[in-house]
Design an enzyme around this catalytic site. Structure first.
Site, mmCIF file in Angstrom:
data_model
loop_
_atom_site.group_PDB
_atom_site.id
_atom_site.type_symbol
_atom_site.label_atom_id
_atom_site.label_comp_id
_atom_site.label_asym_id
_atom_site.label_seq_id
_atom_site.Cartn_x
_atom_site.Cartn_y
_atom_site.Cartn_z
ATOM 1 N N LYS A 1 0.835 -1.208 0.000
ATOM 2 C CA LYS A 1 0.000 0.000 0.000
ATOM 3 C C LYS A 1 0.867 1.255 0.000
ATOM 4 C CE LYS A 1 -2.070 -1.117 3.867
ATOM 5 N NZ LYS A 1 -1.352 -2.372 4.162
ATOM 6 N N ARG B 1 -9.922 0.979 8.239
ATOM 7 C CA ARG B 1 -9.523 -0.382 8.562
ATOM 8 C C ARG B 1 -10.593 -1.116 9.342
ATOM 9 N NH1 ARG B 1 -3.614 0.507 8.519
ATOM 10 N NH2 ARG B 1 -2.634 -1.435 9.097
ATOM 11 N N ARG C 1 11.858 -5.784 5.209
ATOM 12 C CA ARG C 1 11.624 -4.363 4.930
ATOM 13 C C ARG C 1 12.578 -3.521 5.777
ATOM 14 N NH1 ARG C 1 5.775 -1.756 5.481
ATOM 15 N NH2 ARG C 1 5.861 -2.737 7.543
ATOM 16 N N ARG D 1 11.092 -1.799 11.494
ATOM 17 C CA ARG D 1 9.956 -1.370 12.321
ATOM 18 C C ARG D 1 9.712 -2.373 13.442
ATOM 19 N NH1 ARG D 1 5.056 0.261 8.302
ATOM 20 N NH2 ARG D 1 3.906 -0.887 9.894
ATOM 21 N N ARG E 1 -0.894 -8.854 13.310
ATOM 22 C CA ARG E 1 -1.422 -7.853 12.370
ATOM 23 C C ARG E 1 -2.288 -8.516 11.307
ATOM 24 N NH1 ARG E 1 4.011 -5.262 10.664
ATOM 25 N NH2 ARG E 1 2.773 -4.078 9.151
#
Ligand code: AP5
Ligand code: MG
Ligand code: ZN
Length: 214
Positions: A14, A89, A128, A161, A172
């Site tokens: 996203k 969300r 990431r 992160r 998540r």
């Protein structure tokens, strides 16, 4: 003019696609996750409150998120359009968004539903790297920085992160399935949903999105 929502599980791409869309169409990229991380960096009360939830991989309460988006959408740069990344969300957030956009006289043009399998999510998030200064996003294999540990754009330090650890990624994904996935049918029923195959390369995903928009 494009008023867009990007829907999809964590790691779907996203943020990556929203950045490209924002550059190509000259519209602001509104990421609630980035707003929280920016607040945390500055040590605001909002940032500290959001951190409790984010570190566990849980959603921040609706009333906190909705207020932030309402004031952000009222800013003048959103007159040209916007790309919402990570909001709404929950059904409550989607209902609130519908209400605030109706008040502002703005339609939603497309809800881009970026679909990727769970294995891809884990592969993408565990490798990431995010820039501590400007928030730019890299991937050790699929989009590595020119110099290890350093942001191409600003030279800032790249970090992992806190919520990209594998067990937090699982939570998540559960939160996504329980609370966000129902929005697929919600927007399909409104005739706004556009399915995007998100497992392809970044360029291919972008080109599927551009086909929908043009
Ligand atoms: P948020 O920051 O929104 O995280 P998320 O939705 O979990 O999504 P991510 O940012 O992890 O993934 P992405 O889809 O942006 O993927 P990216 O482009 O980086 O939210 C974080 C937390 O904040 C939430 O858990 C919650 O606590 C809170 N929060 C935020 N909004 C909220 C709301 N509305 N309500 C309540 N709470 C909220 O890509 C991932 C990686 O893959 C990158 O390394 C990238 O380089 C790579 N990549 C991207 N596309 C491709 C591709 N096509 N091929 C190969 N690699 C790719
Ligand atoms: Mg993101
Ligand atoms: Zn940077």
């Amino acid at each position: 003019m494009h008023n867009l929502i990007l829907l999809g599980p964590p790691g779907a791409g996203k943020g990556t696609q929203a950045e490209r869309i924002s550059e190509i169409y000259g519209i602001p990229h509104l990421s609630t996750g980035d707003i929280f991380r920016d607040n945390l960096k500055r040590g605001t009360e909002l940032g500290l409150k959001a951190k409790e939830y984010m570190d566990r991989g849980e959603l921040v309460p609706d009333e906190v998120v909705i207020g932030i988006v309402r004031s952000r959408l009222a800013e003048p740069d959103c007159e040209k359009g916007f790309v919402l990344d990570g909001f709404p969300r929950t059904v409550a957030q989607a209902d609130a968004l519908k209400g605030m956009l109706a008040e502002m006289g703005k339609p939603i043009h497309h809800v881009l539903n970026i679909q990727v399998p769970d294995e891809t999510v884990v592969e993408r998030l565990t490798a990431r790297r995010t820039c501590r200064s400007c928030g730019a996003v890299y991937h050790l294999r699929f989009n590595p920085p020119r110099e290890e540990g350093k942001c191409d754009a600003c030279g800032g330090e790249l970090y992992v992160r806190d919520d990209d650890r594998e067990e937090t990624v699982r939570t998540r994904l559960e939160e996504y399935r329980a609370k966000t996935q129902p929005l697929i049918e919600y927007y399909r029923a409104e005739g706004l949903l556009r399915d995007i195959e998100g497992g392809a390369s970044m360029e291919e995903v972008l080109s599927s999105i551009r086909k929908v928009l043009e």
